[in-house]
Design a protein around this motif. Structure first.
Motif, PDB file in Angstrom:
ATOM      1  N   SER A 302       0.863  -1.181   0.000  1.00  0.00           N
ATOM      2  CA  SER A 302       0.000   0.000   0.000  1.00  0.00           C
ATOM      3  C   SER A 302       0.896   1.226   0.000  1.00  0.00           C
ATOM      4  N   ARG A 303       0.857   1.987  -1.078  1.00  0.00           N
ATOM      5  CA  ARG A 303       1.703   3.168  -1.210  1.00  0.00           C
ATOM      6  C   ARG A 303       1.051   4.379  -0.531  1.00  0.00           C
ATOM      7  N   GLU A 437     -18.174  -2.447  -6.093  1.00  0.00           N
ATOM      8  CA  GLU A 437     -17.568  -3.653  -5.527  1.00  0.00           C
ATOM      9  C   GLU A 437     -16.214  -3.930  -6.166  1.00  0.00           C
ATOM     10  N   LEU A 438     -16.121  -3.740  -7.483  1.00  0.00           N
ATOM     11  CA  LEU A 438     -14.851  -3.945  -8.175  1.00  0.00           C
ATOM     12  C   LEU A 438     -13.790  -2.978  -7.662  1.00  0.00           C
ATOM     13  N   GLU A 444      -8.171  -3.703  -2.190  1.00  0.00           N
ATOM     14  CA  GLU A 444      -7.535  -4.805  -1.459  1.00  0.00           C
ATOM     15  C   GLU A 444      -6.368  -5.387  -2.242  1.00  0.00           C
ATOM     16  N   GLY A 445      -6.076  -4.796  -3.398  1.00  0.00           N
ATOM     17  CA  GLY A 445      -4.959  -5.270  -4.211  1.00  0.00           C
ATOM     18  C   GLY A 445      -5.313  -6.429  -5.109  1.00  0.00           C
ATOM     19  N   GLN A 455      -0.192  -3.962  -5.794  1.00  0.00           N
ATOM     20  CA  GLN A 455      -0.383  -2.755  -4.982  1.00  0.00           C
ATOM     21  C   GLN A 455      -1.863  -2.624  -4.666  1.00  0.00           C
ATOM     22  N   LYS A 456      -2.154  -2.032  -3.551  1.00  0.00           N
ATOM     23  CA  LYS A 456      -3.534  -1.709  -3.224  1.00  0.00           C
ATOM     24  C   LYS A 456      -3.847  -0.333  -3.799  1.00  0.00           C
ATOM     25  N   THR A 457      -4.929  -0.251  -4.565  1.00  0.00           N
ATOM     26  CA  THR A 457      -5.393   1.078  -4.952  1.00  0.00           C
ATOM     27  C   THR A 457      -5.970   1.753  -3.709  1.00  0.00           C
ATOM     28  N   GLN A 458      -6.084   3.053  -3.755  1.00  0.00           N
ATOM     29  CA  GLN A 458      -6.577   3.789  -2.590  1.00  0.00           C
ATOM     30  C   GLN A 458      -7.665   4.768  -3.026  1.00  0.00           C
TER      31      GLN A 458
END
Length: 616
Positions: A302-303, A437-438, A444-445, A455-458
């Motif tokens: 997670s960046r 949901e997507l 959650e990566g 990577q987890k998007t934020q």
């Protein structure tokens, strides 16, 4: 014959192949399950061909014979009739020479937004029909949604002691759509009581073998595998599969070495494929020991991001977002002048619509990147389900993350036929709920296919709120579904009446999810009438339209009346909501600036407000 469970203990059983794709290859392109009634001889022939090819197990032609799927063809009242005929045809074809398993396919095949209650009701109806006709077992196949499969498996275990085959389907090798490893999924299915656990569909034999390499032999159940013939080809408007039956037969020995106790075929397979398996499977004796391939886990990081996400801002202070539509042409000077002027007024984000009213504009992704990098403005990018298929949506989300754009609004989008290109097609692979949901799964990566994004998007995920439905309760229930899907905040359609704004507040005050209330200044009486009568999802109260009519046709008087109404709405909104959403009409950013300055004077917007969505 011995009971199916006894035979599985002793030897590997060969199952049949595809029913639907085989009928499709014959030129039958319709509801395949209905053919049990209208063309029973065709279905019977397919069963016989598979048995003569060497199949020990055949499945009923009932993959989609449930209420939900049959309703697409107007056949929802024929569930019992279709399933009953299917079992009788299969048993007649078998004549006691092959086991007949009743097939029930997954409903959420493409993550459709069907509730578990609807799935349970549909499943029970179909299950009872199959059990009443005396099948030898139940086959649950092509389940991409693991929650759905575990739910129906529990029902089946309560209703019958017959052997149950529970199979997941994968988009990616070795991993489910939710990111779960296939070995963990099959272990859970075994623990839940499935007699046979396995995988089917989507992948050809090569990737099926690769997926099973990580799966240990079950302790109390058996493994099954039903590969597709290959990846599908498309030519002259038809899909077809090119894998040679001989190759399919050869690889059956590799499937045996992975512990498969049932080997069959899915999409694209024919009696020739099953005949090749029967001829080339060197031994029917199942293996009892297996060396499992160990795979390295991929770290998902997670960046850190520099900006505060929008839903955090609005929970802490009065927050203002302003919509400024990207231009319909390539002259962007006026747009960026407006963006700069709005930034100087201290807006929290600039919202960028995604081809509103189905009319093409400069890409909001491109515009969003420019306002972020050149003007230091936080962009809130809208994403519609209309313009991109599932592949495009996943790619678009990865691109936005890579560009550092984290605030997004997930919306369905106006139908293509209402826009400038009436010949264009609307896509709608997903609904707005499924898109939310997507996005949350990406956070959650995990991609839609279940594969790691590394990577987890934020993303801070917004959802649309239309308060202009005839019944507010229905609109609020829709909000509650979006919250369950993962919405972080809501952005409303513009509201044009003070009384309506109070009604919205009362209807949503029980929600903990922030609401940005929409305010759009009217330009003229004609503008008000157009919005009310012609724009989907917008209603302008009669009292407001009357005030605009009374202002006459003079543009200066009309503008003044529109701004007076907008300021009254703004004054009310500031007492009720923490989030304000200003919609700039026709790039008239001067009107939004006037409202922003009015807000500062009336509400002290520069002062932070303690936690809580509604301020009274």
């Amino acid at each position: 014959m011995k009971p199916l469970k006894e035979s599985l203990k002793e030897r590997i059983l060969i199952a049949d192949g595809a029913m639907g794709t085989l009928l499709y290859s014959y030129g039958v392109d319709r509801c395949f399950e209905e053919l049990n009634l209208s063309h029973p001889e065709e279905v019977y022939k397919v069963h016989r061909d598979y048995i003569e090819a060497g199949a020990d197990i055949i499945q009923t032609n009932t993959y989609g014979a449930n209420y939900e799927k049959l309703s697409r063809y107007g056949l929802e009242d024929s569930v019992k009739e279709i399933n009953t005929a299917a079992v009788r045809l299969a048993k007649k074809a078998s004549g006691g020479s092959a086991y007949v398993v009743g097939t029930i396919g997954g409903i959420r095949a493409i993550k459709q937004n069907v509730s578990l209650e609807e799935i349970k009701r549909s499943f029970r109806e179909q299950l009872y029909c199959l059990l009443l006709e005396g099948v030898d077992g139940i086959l649950l196949e092509t389940y991409y949604d693991f929650e759905e499969l575990t739910t129906v498996l529990k029902i089946a275990k309560r209703e019958t002691d017959l052997p149950i085959i529970a199979q997941v389907s994968l988009h990616e090798t070795g991993v489910l759509q939710n990111g779960m490893k296939v070995k963990e999924a099959l272990h859970q299915l075994e623990f839940s009581g499935a007699d046979v656990v396995g995988i089917n569909c989507r992948m050809g034999p090569y990737h099926m073998v690769a997926s099973l390499e990580e799966v240990p032999l079950p302790k109390s159940s058996f493994l099954s595998v039903y590969p597709n013939a290959s990846l599908p080809n498309y030519e002259e408007g038809r899909f077809y599969y090119s894998a040679e039956p001989g190759y399919f037969g050869d690889i059956s020995n590799e499937l045996r070495s992975q512990g498969a106790r049932i080997i069959g075929g899915c999409c694209g397979t024919t009696p020739d494929h099953i005949r090749a398996v029967a001829a080339k499977l060197k031994s029917r004796v199942p293996i009892t020991e297996k060396k499992v391939k160990l795979t390295k886990s991929v770290e998902i990081v997670s960046r850190p991001i520099s900006e505060k996400l929008l839903h955090h801002k609005v929970n802490e202070k009065k927050t203002v977002i302003v919509e400024l539509d990207p231009p319909k042409h390539l002259d962007t000077d006026l747009f960026f002048q407006g963006a700069q002027a709005l930034k100087e007024e201290g807006i929290d984000a600039l919202t960028l619509a995604d081809n509103p009213l189905a009319s093409p504009r400069v890409s909001n992704e491109a515009i969003g990147t420019m306002v972020k990098e050149k003007y230091d403005i936080s962009p809130l990018v809208h994403i519609t389900c209309r313009d991109r298929n599932l592949i495009g949506l996943q790619s678009h989300l990865m691109g936005l993350h890579t560009l550092g754009i984290h605030n997004i609004l997930a919306i369905t989008g106006d139908p293509a036929k209402i826009g400038d290109f009436p010949g264009a097609a609307s896509v709608y692979d997903l609904s707005s709920l499924e898109l939310i949901e997507l996005i949350k799964q990406n956070n959650e990566g995990i991609s839609f296919s279940g594969k790691s994004l590394r990577q987890k998007t934020q993303f801070s995920v917004g959802a649309a709120f239309n308060p202009n439905f005839r019944h507010m309760d229905a609109s609020v229930k829709r909000l509650e579904k979006k919250i369950k899907a993962g919405a972080d905040y809501f952005i409303s359609q513009p509201v044009f009446g003070v009384e309506e704004m109070f009604q919205i507040y009362e209807a949503t005050r029980h929600l903990n999810t922030p609401v940005f209330i929409g305010i759009m200044p009217l330009l003229s009486s004609r503008n008000a009438e157009f919005l009310h009568h012609e724009v989907p999802g917008i209603k302008v109260p009669e009292a407001t339209r009357l005030r605009m009519r009374e202002a006459g046709k003079d543009p200066i008087h009309s503008r003044a009346a529109g701004m007076e109404i907008a300021k009254e709405l703004l004054d009310t909104a500031l007492t009720l909501f923490n989030g304000i959403y200003l919609i700039t009409p026709f790039v008239r950013y001067d009107m939004s600036i006037e409202l922003l300055r009015h807000m500062k004077e009336k509400a002290g917007i520069e002062k932070e407000v303690p936690y809580g969505r509604h301020i009274i």
